[in-house]
Motif scaffolding. Structure first.
Motif, mmCIF file in Angstrom:
data_model
loop_
_atom_site.group_PDB
_atom_site.id
_atom_site.type_symbol
_atom_site.label_atom_id
_atom_site.label_comp_id
_atom_site.label_asym_id
_atom_site.label_seq_id
_atom_site.Cartn_x
_atom_site.Cartn_y
_atom_site.Cartn_z
ATOM 1 N N ASN A 14 0.832 -1.204 0.000
ATOM 2 C CA ASN A 14 0.000 0.000 0.000
ATOM 3 C C ASN A 14 0.872 1.261 0.000
ATOM 4 O O ASN A 14 0.606 2.206 -0.746
ATOM 5 C CB ASN A 14 -0.938 -0.015 1.207
ATOM 6 C CG ASN A 14 -2.023 1.019 1.077
ATOM 7 O OD1 ASN A 14 -2.809 0.976 0.142
ATOM 8 N ND2 ASN A 14 -2.059 1.959 2.014
ATOM 9 N N ASP A 18 1.045 3.919 -3.036
ATOM 10 C CA ASP A 18 0.705 5.309 -2.760
ATOM 11 C C ASP A 18 1.827 6.234 -3.240
ATOM 12 O O ASP A 18 1.565 7.268 -3.864
ATOM 13 C CB ASP A 18 0.445 5.504 -1.266
ATOM 14 C CG ASP A 18 0.072 6.929 -0.938
ATOM 15 O OD1 ASP A 18 -1.014 7.369 -1.357
ATOM 16 O OD2 ASP A 18 0.878 7.617 -0.270
ATOM 17 N N MET A 49 -6.093 4.860 -6.256
ATOM 18 C CA MET A 49 -5.353 5.953 -5.627
ATOM 19 C C MET A 49 -5.293 7.189 -6.510
ATOM 20 O O MET A 49 -5.388 8.321 -6.019
ATOM 21 C CB MET A 49 -3.956 5.486 -5.237
ATOM 22 C CG MET A 49 -3.970 4.509 -4.095
ATOM 23 S SD MET A 49 -2.306 3.907 -3.739
ATOM 24 C CE MET A 49 -2.652 2.788 -2.395
#
Length: 156
Positions: A14, A18, A49
């Motif tokens: 993650n 990101d 995202m």
């Protein structure tokens, strides 16, 4: 031969995705193409995202298949064929996403098919740092070529 194994958690994935999104948002793609199998999950995560960062509509995600591995063993120097490319819209700004860059042969094979503005490439991890300058790929983490990276979605 004993290889170092780098086991990545979902939290790490993650964070890497990101970070990648915050770089890629400067070149907003019109479609994201995951290179399966490893690039499928990062491509979808990146799409979500980027929508949050841009506060825009969803970005279509497509998949193509290209592999030089069979299990944990490299079987080919370059992919013999790219499956699913015929379903892509070659006129759109396209970002190809994979879990890692190893030899760079998959990206080279894709570049040969592209006729418009060169496609962009992104990966979470790069095992071949000097490859960046030749193809314009964005990545977040570098590891040694001999390191085996175990992603959380892979069988243990």
């Amino acid at each position: 031969m004993n290889r170092e194994v780098l086991k990545l958690s979902w939290d790490t994935i993650n964070d890497l995705t990101d970070s990648l999104a915050r770089i890629v948002v400067k070149y907003p793609p019109q479609q994201i193409v995951g290179i399966t199998r490893g690039g499928a999950i990062p491509a979808v995560m990146l799409s979500h995202m980027l929508v949050q960062l841009e506060r825009g509509s969803s970005i279509p995600v497509r998949m193509i298949k290209a592999s030089t591995y069979e299990g944990t063993r490299r079987t080919l120097q370059k992919p013999t064929e790219l499956e699913g490319v015929d379903a892509l819209d070659l006129s759109k700004r396209t970002l190809f996403v994979d879990d890692l860059i190893d030899s760079g042969q998959t990206y080279k094979a894709i570049q040969k098919l592209w006729t418009n503005d060169h496609p962009r490439f992104a990966a979470l991890i790069n095992k071949n740092p000097e490859y960046h300058s030749r193809v314009g790929c964005t990545w977040i983490m570098s590891v040694a070529q001999t390191t085996w990276v175990q992603f959380p979605w892979e069988a243990k």
